[in-house]
Design a protein around this motif. Sequence first.
Motif, mmCIF file in Angstrom:
data_model
loop_
_atom_site.group_PDB
_atom_site.id
_atom_site.type_symbol
_atom_site.label_atom_id
_atom_site.label_comp_id
_atom_site.label_asym_id
_atom_site.label_seq_id
_atom_site.Cartn_x
_atom_site.Cartn_y
_atom_site.Cartn_z
ATOM 1 N N SER A 108 0.927 -1.274 -0.124
ATOM 2 C CA SER A 108 -0.029 -0.026 -0.045
ATOM 3 C C SER A 108 0.926 1.239 0.062
ATOM 4 N N LEU A 109 0.430 2.358 -0.477
ATOM 5 C CA LEU A 109 1.074 3.705 -0.268
ATOM 6 C C LEU A 109 1.351 3.954 1.042
ATOM 7 N N THR A 110 0.520 3.542 1.968
ATOM 8 C CA THR A 110 0.764 3.985 3.406
ATOM 9 C C THR A 110 2.212 3.200 3.691
ATOM 10 N N SER A 111 2.304 1.847 3.265
ATOM 11 C CA SER A 111 3.243 0.975 3.770
ATOM 12 C C SER A 111 4.516 1.592 3.288
ATOM 13 N N ARG A 112 4.546 2.296 1.798
ATOM 14 C CA ARG A 112 5.454 2.553 1.177
ATOM 15 C C ARG A 112 6.035 3.802 1.768
ATOM 16 N N ARG A 113 5.163 4.729 2.288
ATOM 17 C CA ARG A 113 5.739 5.991 3.043
ATOM 18 C C ARG A 113 6.522 5.580 4.083
ATOM 19 N N ILE A 114 6.086 4.475 4.939
ATOM 20 C CA ILE A 114 6.935 4.035 5.758
ATOM 21 C C ILE A 114 8.200 3.722 5.375
ATOM 22 N N GLN A 115 8.497 3.087 4.260
ATOM 23 C CA GLN A 115 9.622 2.608 3.686
ATOM 24 C C GLN A 115 10.589 3.678 3.315
ATOM 25 N N HIS A 116 9.985 5.103 2.719
ATOM 26 C CA HIS A 116 10.575 6.298 2.564
ATOM 27 C C HIS A 116 11.152 6.712 3.754
ATOM 28 N N ASP A 117 10.348 6.731 4.887
ATOM 29 C CA ASP A 117 10.971 7.259 6.179
ATOM 30 C C ASP A 117 12.156 6.526 6.779
ATOM 31 N N LEU A 118 12.202 5.484 6.626
ATOM 32 C CA LEU A 118 13.223 4.534 7.036
ATOM 33 C C LEU A 118 14.458 4.670 6.440
ATOM 34 N N LEU A 119 14.366 4.796 5.088
ATOM 35 C CA LEU A 119 15.405 4.876 3.984
ATOM 36 C C LEU A 119 15.784 6.515 4.276
ATOM 37 N N PHE A 120 15.141 7.248 4.533
ATOM 38 C CA PHE A 120 15.538 8.675 4.978
ATOM 39 C C PHE A 120 16.354 9.001 6.195
ATOM 40 N N ILE A 121 15.739 8.280 7.214
ATOM 41 C CA ILE A 121 16.666 8.319 8.495
ATOM 42 C C ILE A 121 17.862 7.305 8.297
ATOM 43 N N ARG A 122 18.033 6.529 7.728
ATOM 44 C CA ARG A 122 19.187 5.732 7.396
ATOM 45 C C ARG A 122 20.076 6.482 6.409
ATOM 46 N N ASN A 123 19.684 7.204 5.412
ATOM 47 C CA ASN A 123 20.583 8.126 4.578
ATOM 48 C C ASN A 123 21.288 9.113 5.501
ATOM 49 N N ILE A 124 20.391 9.693 6.471
ATOM 50 C CA ILE A 124 21.126 10.767 7.266
ATOM 51 C C ILE A 124 22.150 10.100 8.036
ATOM 52 N N PHE A 125 22.149 9.292 8.803
ATOM 53 C CA PHE A 125 23.190 8.845 9.774
ATOM 54 C C PHE A 125 24.355 7.783 8.945
ATOM 55 N N ARG A 126 24.068 7.669 7.538
ATOM 56 C CA ARG A 126 25.068 7.078 6.704
ATOM 57 C C ARG A 126 25.874 7.928 5.833
ATOM 58 N N SER A 127 25.403 9.290 6.053
ATOM 59 C CA SER A 127 26.017 10.541 5.509
ATOM 60 C C SER A 127 25.526 10.381 3.850
ATOM 61 N N LYS A 128 24.610 9.885 3.565
ATOM 62 C CA LYS A 128 23.898 10.024 2.031
ATOM 63 C C LYS A 128 23.343 11.283 2.072
ATOM 64 N N LEU A 129 23.066 11.940 3.164
ATOM 65 C CA LEU A 129 22.617 13.376 2.991
ATOM 66 C C LEU A 129 23.388 14.037 3.816
ATOM 67 N N ASN A 130 23.994 15.256 3.120
ATOM 68 C CA ASN A 130 25.015 16.075 3.805
ATOM 69 C C ASN A 130 24.321 17.344 4.243
ATOM 70 N N SER A 131 23.969 16.970 5.553
ATOM 71 C CA SER A 131 23.440 18.100 6.344
ATOM 72 C C SER A 131 23.551 18.146 7.943
ATOM 73 N N ILE A 132 24.271 19.146 8.176
ATOM 74 C CA ILE A 132 24.681 18.934 9.624
ATOM 75 C C ILE A 132 23.320 19.289 10.631
ATOM 76 N N ALA A 133 22.612 20.009 10.074
ATOM 77 C CA ALA A 133 21.435 20.559 10.801
ATOM 78 C C ALA A 133 20.342 19.230 10.764
ATOM 79 N N LEU A 134 20.332 18.192 9.891
ATOM 80 C CA LEU A 134 19.663 17.013 9.909
ATOM 81 C C LEU A 134 20.097 16.120 10.763
ATOM 82 N N GLN A 135 21.731 15.919 10.790
ATOM 83 C CA GLN A 135 22.166 14.987 11.663
ATOM 84 C C GLN A 135 21.932 15.276 13.015
ATOM 85 N N GLY A 136 21.880 16.472 13.358
ATOM 86 C CA GLY A 136 21.831 17.009 14.816
ATOM 87 C C GLY A 136 20.141 16.987 15.408
#
Length: 559
Positions: free
Chosen positions: A461-489
Amino acid sequence: MTEDQARATVLNDAFAAKFTNPAVTGLPNTPDYPVDNLARLNVCESAVLAALKSVSPCKACGPDNISARILTECADELVVPLTKICRASFSAGVFPTRWKQANIIAIFKKGDKKVPTNYRSISLLPLFGKILERVAYDELFRHVSPVLCEQQHGFIPKRSCVSNLAIYLRSAWEAILDGYQTDAIYTDYSAAFQSVNHALIIHKLKQSYHLQDFSLKWFVSYLSDRRQRVIVNGRTSEWKPVTSGVPEGSLLAPLLFSLFVNDLPSVIDSDCLMYADDVKIFRKIEAPADGLLLQGDLDRLSAWSVSWGLTLNPAKCKSFTMTLRRAPVQTRYFIGTTALEHVLEIRDLGVIIDSKLTFGPHVDSIVRRGNRALGLLIRSFQTGLRRSKFNRNAVMTAFFANVRSILEYGSVIWTGAAKTHTARVDRVQHKFLMWLLSNTASGHTQSLSYQNLLSHFKIPSLTSRRIQHDLLFIRNIFRSKLNSIALQGSFSLHVPARSTRTLRLFSEPRGRVNTIQSGMFCRLPRVANTFLATNGIVDLFTDSLGTFKAHVIKYVMSL
């Protein structure tokens, strides 16, 4: 002169009118960034080969009429001569004149089709010139990347529209949590990319970024003596000189513009975020005095723009307030003597934000657009063929690319909308699955309910996929796939005061209102902890993207 040629001439005159006067009366002060001197651009065969193979075979050719397919299929044969050309260009500090020409395609925007200013220009440059640009881009970016401001999210690796919006809304949610409001000013520059003065940007490359000798000479050559013509139905206008601006359609243009505006955040005290030429400044407003401070920053931004030859368009600049207060502080903002229009909702990088951050207007918009795209998709497959003739996988791929992409854009930002809103997004996919079942040889199912159809077609479902996007987004923050000190903090690890049986990786902030509690900075830690608690073998910090994503997909399919 034919009618099409006359149209091309009129359009070329309109596009050329956006260029600014190349003369300057003085060179403003510019910051001196701590970077080494760059005297010469280097090139190697591997970089040229990578640039050749990165060209899309479907890319349109420029004035030289050399097809992109030639570059991709003959890359191994072209790499040696092109490497020699690149080295000769960098050594002499000269960009080839034939590669400075551009064909312009006029794209209608809106309004009266007979008005030339209602058209947008799309520039087609010689593809060999883009190979040379790619090599120069890589060299320049390596040189300046340490001093690029964190506020710029446009065309910068590891930053995006979503990272821009996340940082912006974090400030708004924090202000709401404290019981205050956030006022924002959305600015609009008139023909920003076309208005950049060549003398001023060369001044910045030299003084701020320490380009010297042949590298500086090469960029002077790259920007100067360019010309363009407009093509309408195969007929062309006369060539016109390009007297200002970073070359539209080029690979270097976004980076050069980012360097040109890199010092803008330093002239204001309020928060600032940029996406290329889209600039917004914002501030937490506790009292009327804070509004005056924001107005002062807007005045300084206006003065900076005048100094560097950029023109703000007050008619398109907006003021916007985000708050849950019944009686927010009312402040009128001005550019010069022009009062800015105050709006209750605004489209920001593709997401509609309303003053109470409900995201209801955004859901309304994507549901309308999704239904229109779905209607077009369904009509495209009404060919009169029997159901068995339809390829189910092809139809589903078309839906994912043309409809689901609309429904999921920026979902990390707006998933916190009320369930009554997000449920309407899933109804679009439900409608598609019912049509797909009745028009393809897909077997039978006992019920047309959404859950049965999802199980039948084996998609989440699209609801489930939105959870998938949330999980991948927070992983990208802590694996430095997103370069933003503000988000990491913005996300803290959970450190319990005493030993407990419940193990959580992330600290889960609490919000006093649903707007905060459902926002991404409260929601993402909660979603991540739930996922990690049910998947003990997953390690967010060490698992590869493929491994982590496989676990996430398995998890969301089970929801």
